[in-house]
Design a protein around this motif. Structure first.
Motif, PDB file in Angstrom:
ATOM      1  N   ALA A 105       0.780  -1.522  -0.092  1.00 58.80           N
ATOM      2  CA  ALA A 105      -0.134  -0.109   0.059  1.00 58.80           C
ATOM      3  C   ALA A 105       0.837   1.140   0.032  1.00 58.80           C
ATOM      4  O   ALA A 105       0.633   2.235  -0.843  1.00 58.80           O
ATOM      5  CB  ALA A 105      -0.817   0.098   1.096  1.00 58.80           C
ATOM      6  N   ALA A 106       1.791   1.224   0.654  1.00 55.72           N
ATOM      7  CA  ALA A 106       2.815   2.452   0.635  1.00 55.72           C
ATOM      8  C   ALA A 106       3.387   2.611  -0.545  1.00 55.72           C
ATOM      9  O   ALA A 106       3.534   3.722  -1.046  1.00 55.72           O
ATOM     10  CB  ALA A 106       3.660   2.317   2.017  1.00 55.72           C
ATOM     11  N   CYS A 107       3.713   1.769  -1.327  1.00 60.77           N
ATOM     12  CA  CYS A 107       4.403   1.334  -2.517  1.00 60.77           C
ATOM     13  C   CYS A 107       3.552   2.270  -3.705  1.00 60.77           C
ATOM     14  O   CYS A 107       3.852   3.051  -4.408  1.00 60.77           O
ATOM     15  CB  CYS A 107       4.902   0.321  -3.123  1.00 60.77           C
ATOM     16  SG  CYS A 107       6.222  -0.571  -2.175  1.00 60.77           S
ATOM     17  N   VAL A 108       2.155   2.004  -3.441  1.00 62.93           N
ATOM     18  CA  VAL A 108       1.082   2.313  -4.457  1.00 62.93           C
ATOM     19  C   VAL A 108       0.873   3.968  -4.091  1.00 62.93           C
ATOM     20  O   VAL A 108       0.999   4.641  -4.998  1.00 62.93           O
ATOM     21  CB  VAL A 108      -0.181   1.782  -4.222  1.00 62.93           C
ATOM     22  CG1 VAL A 108      -1.408   2.460  -5.080  1.00 62.93           C
ATOM     23  CG2 VAL A 108      -0.232   0.099  -4.533  1.00 62.93           C
ATOM     24  N   LEU A 109       0.940   4.344  -2.753  1.00 62.71           N
ATOM     25  CA  LEU A 109       1.009   5.638  -2.546  1.00 62.71           C
ATOM     26  C   LEU A 109       2.285   6.587  -2.915  1.00 62.71           C
ATOM     27  O   LEU A 109       1.963   7.710  -3.227  1.00 62.71           O
ATOM     28  CB  LEU A 109       0.558   5.980  -1.022  1.00 62.71           C
ATOM     29  CG  LEU A 109      -0.703   5.341  -0.429  1.00 62.71           C
ATOM     30  CD1 LEU A 109      -0.792   5.659   1.056  1.00 62.71           C
ATOM     31  CD2 LEU A 109      -1.807   6.409  -1.045  1.00 62.71           C
ATOM     32  N   GLY A 110       3.152   5.678  -2.969  1.00 60.94           N
ATOM     33  CA  GLY A 110       4.366   6.629  -3.334  1.00 60.94           C
ATOM     34  C   GLY A 110       4.517   7.027  -4.876  1.00 60.94           C
ATOM     35  O   GLY A 110       4.908   7.730  -5.259  1.00 60.94           O
ATOM     36  N   VAL A 111       3.820   5.892  -5.548  1.00 60.40           N
ATOM     37  CA  VAL A 111       3.781   6.182  -7.115  1.00 60.40           C
ATOM     38  C   VAL A 111       2.333   7.278  -7.189  1.00 60.40           C
ATOM     39  O   VAL A 111       2.914   8.168  -7.989  1.00 60.40           O
ATOM     40  CB  VAL A 111       3.281   4.781  -7.687  1.00 60.40           C
ATOM     41  CG1 VAL A 111       3.047   5.151  -9.193  1.00 60.40           C
ATOM     42  CG2 VAL A 111       4.463   3.711  -7.790  1.00 60.40           C
ATOM     43  N   VAL A 112       1.558   7.130  -6.448  1.00 57.54           N
ATOM     44  CA  VAL A 112       0.420   8.256  -6.827  1.00 57.54           C
ATOM     45  C   VAL A 112       0.936   9.411  -6.461  1.00 57.54           C
ATOM     46  O   VAL A 112       0.624  10.403  -7.053  1.00 57.54           O
ATOM     47  CB  VAL A 112      -0.649   7.805  -5.834  1.00 57.54           C
ATOM     48  CG1 VAL A 112      -1.729   8.724  -6.025  1.00 57.54           C
ATOM     49  CG2 VAL A 112      -1.216   6.443  -6.421  1.00 57.54           C
TER      50      VAL A 112
END
Length: 712
Positions: A105-112
């Motif tokens: 989830a943190a990786c996804v937020l980092g991309v966003v």
């Protein structure tokens, strides 16, 4: 379990039993030494140390969550894959799924949010989710595959701890990441052994009962101590190698405290675990809480380890006789503090400050310039930022507070502070808007020593021309060294310490520029010259040179005659009032224009009149001059470039074009010029916080003086 079987199950346990307490003591002593004395002295980047961090609060939180979850995921994979011999317990799988999900989830937020690249975030998330998938499988070899995935995650963690690091610092980050990940996994796995009847965290994780010939939970528990010692050793080595070289900064800055905490927390876990295993009394006390507290401490260690990368690197150690530039953080305000000459007695203290709203970029946008001079005119440029009320900031050296005040012709705030011999810190205090004393305070390390300084240098620094001298010192510091000399001088003196201020002498380059200026003006047939000088050695020499050259060209030098050209050869403090008088006179009668000495190229001076001409040996619009201006604005918010600072920057190693052998005339006016036009300089409205003329333009208007093309 028999003695022989225990020896078989735990090879090296006896050695660990002897070495572990010794390691705890030695590493604790090393941590104390670093906290007191700091790391070894080394060259630091003065610009990076002064620039405020740009990482926003949400981005820092996201980074901390990502790294902490990654450490847990990596630890579960490493311990389950390489430390156990059986299927993972349900608690281990649940823990791995939780950590993996948070990581993904943190990786996804980092991309966003743009904080992470898609390929790396995808690999990171895939590895984090692969660990629980492999742990949940009952196929042969999947546990070992989970260990490989955990090792890869630990590698990503190590790279993320210190972005941009290479060589030994990177190796230490990788070692710390592996050790702290194993520590996290071992704490979760081995909690059952220490807590006894309370049970392990998450209900136990790996292996079966502690049977003969199988490491089981006791062996995994004993991984805690060596992993903790290894993490502490790597953290302390990193702190010594890349942390603050001054002991003061280890315990008084976020960078130092975070580095110390990331080292000490694993040591505390190891020491607590060791005491709980060896001492029955400690075991009884620690049993109910040890696993949960240890797990929390390990996660906290990773969280604080994520902090240094979001902060400016440590500043250099202050040394007697060398000007020192240091960052200071007060609530909601980033300060930059310059102290010189760093000797007992009177010292000039310059403070540049930027207001900052939480969530707003720390520099480069929406700066409030503290201490904008009151003189000058509104030329249509952007309005200056909010000015600090006089006395809202003060500085002290163990005695009475000295208010930091505005000086004519300079930006920022200034004070002359008497620093006693042997003083190791001064204090910057921010008082409330209602004048209430001491609302916030921050210490700034100094080292004035006991030897007295050069009286002439001290007088120049603490006198009216101190801000110009400070600008020269800052220019030298930003190039990696200190210098108080004009770059066109070659005295053979050590340029790593201030030895002379620009106002103490008229350099040969400035003298040539003034001769060419007088000759050019005489050739233009002006009616006469009005000279404005000051009491400095440079001002007196310049005034005498101008009168001599004017006499040689039959040009009258006189005062109070309307229509004469004003030639200003004073310092920064006396130039703006003189320009203001000419501006007032110009509203009533025609004037002969304003010509400034080369050293008066400074934003506050230029802003005091509607138009000026200067003879300069460099183009303020060239790339190197712009880069220097940007460095000044980034390091000391609200400050701008100056001739003295730029020449000092060049002499101290700044890369730029060589100075022209003959000066050329440059016109300065409050005119906005579109970006991209060659030779033009732009104000803040064009997005350049380090402009030479905020809200105006500096442009060449003649060939080099003295050349055939410049002859009137």
């Amino acid at each position: 379990m028999t003695t022989s079987s225990r020896s078989t199950a735990l090879p090296g346990a006896a050695a660990i039993a002897v070495a572990a307490p010794v390691g705890v003591v030695l590493l604790a002593a090393a941590a104390v030494v670093l906290a007191v004395h700091g790391g070894p002295d080394r060259t630091v980047d003065p610009v990076s140390a002064l620039v405020a961090a740009e990482v926003s609060g949400p981005a820092a939180v996201l980074r901390a969550v990502l790294l902490a979850a990654t450490a847990v995921s990596a630890g579960m994979g490493l311990v389950a894959g390489f430390g156990g011999r059986g299927p993972a317990r349900p608690g281990a799988v649940r823990a791995a799924w939780l950590a993996g999900s948070v990581t993904a989830a943190a990786c996804v937020l980092g991309v966003v949010t743009g904080a992470a690249s898609r390929p790396m975030a995808a690999v990171h998330a895939l590895l984090a989710l692969l660990v629980p998938v492999l742990l949940d499988s009952r196929r042969a070899g999947t546990a070992r595959a989970a260990g490989v995935a955990g090792l890869a995650l630990a590698g990503l963690l190590g790279v993320a701890l210190g972005p941009g690091r290479s060589g030994l610092p990177l190796a230490l980050d990788l070692l710390y990441a592996v050790a702290v990940s194993v520590l996290a996994g071992a704490v979760l796995v081995g909690g059952r052994v220490v807590s006894g009847a309370v049970g392990g965290v998450l209900g136990g994780v790996v292996g079966g009962p502690d049977r003969a010939g199988e490491p089981g939970e006791r062996a995994l528990s004993r991984l805690t101590v060596p992993a903790g010692l290894l993490a502490t050793g790597a953290g302390l080595a990193q702190l010594a190698l890349t942390g603050p070289p001054a002991g003061f900064d280890v315990t008084h800055t976020g960078y130092g405290l975070a580095g110390l905490a990331q080292s000490v927390l694993p040591l505390l876990v190891a020491a607590t675990w060791l005491a709980a295993e060896r001492l029955p009394a400690a075991r009884a006390v620690a049993a109910p809480l040890a696993p949960a507290c240890a797990a929390a401490a390990v996660v906290l260690a990773v969280v604080v380890a994520s902090v240094p990368a979001t902060l400016p690197p440590p500043a250099a150690v202050p040394e007697p006789g060398r000007a020192s530039a240091r960052p200071v953080e007060l609530p909601g305000r980033h300060l930059a503090v310059l102290v010189a000459p760093m000797r007992p007695g009177p010292n000039l203290v310059h403070v540049a400050a930027a207001e900052r709203v939480i969530g707003e970029p720390a520099h480069g946008q929406h700066h409030g310039v503290i201490g904008e001079p009151a003189h000058g005119h509104d030329h249509g440029g952007p309005a200056p930022g909010p000015a600090a009320p006089a006395g809202s900031l003060a500085v002290s050296a163990g005695g009475a507070e000295v208010p930091l005040v505005v000086r004519t012709g300079a930006t920022g705030l200034w004070a002359v502070l008497d620093i006693p011999a042997g003083t190791d810190r001064i204090t910057v205090t921010e008082s409330g808007a209602d004048g209430a004393p001491g609302r916030y305070a921050a210490d700034v390390p100094v080292s004035v020593g006991t030897a007295p300084g050069d009286p002439a240098l001290t007088a120049a620094l603490t006198g009216p021309d101190g801000p110009e001298c400070a600008s020269a010192l800052l220019g030298g510091l930003l190039a990696g060294t200190d210098t108080g000399q004009d770059t066109r001088q070659d005295t053979g003196q050590d340029t790593t310490a201030p030895s002379q201020c620009p106002s103490q002498t008229l350099t040969s380059g400035d003298a040539d520029a003034l001769r060419d200026t007088v000759a050019f003006l005489a050739g233009r047939g002006i009616a006469g010259l009005a000279v404005v000088a000051d009491a400095s050695a440079r001002g007196a020499a310049a005034a005498e040179l101008v009168r001599t050259e004017a006499a040689a060209h039959d040009l009258a030098v006189r005062d109070g005659v309307p229509g004469d050209t004003l030639l200003v050869v004073s310092g920064w403090s006396e130039a703006p009032p003189a320009l203001g008088r000419v501006e007032a006179l110009a509203r009533e009668t025609a004037t002969g224009g304003i010509v400034l000495a080369p050293w008066l190229l400074s934003g506050p001076v230029l802003a005091a009149a509607s138009a000026e001409v200067l003879a300069l040996p460099f183009n303020p619009g060239e790339t190197a001059a712009r880069r220097y201006g940007a460095l000044v604005a980034a390091a000391f918010p609200g400050d701008g470039p100056s001739t003295a600072g730029y020449l000092a920057w060049l002499r101290a190693g700044g890369s730029g074009e060589p100075l022209a052998p003959r000066a050329a005339f440059y016109g300065a006016a409050p005119v906005d010029v579109p970006m991209g036009m060659a030779g033009m300089d732009h104000g803040p409205g064009s997005g350049n916080p380090g402009a030479w003329y905020p809200g105006g333009t500096v442009v060449p208007i003649s060939p080099p003086l003295g050349s055939p093309g410049a002859t009137p």
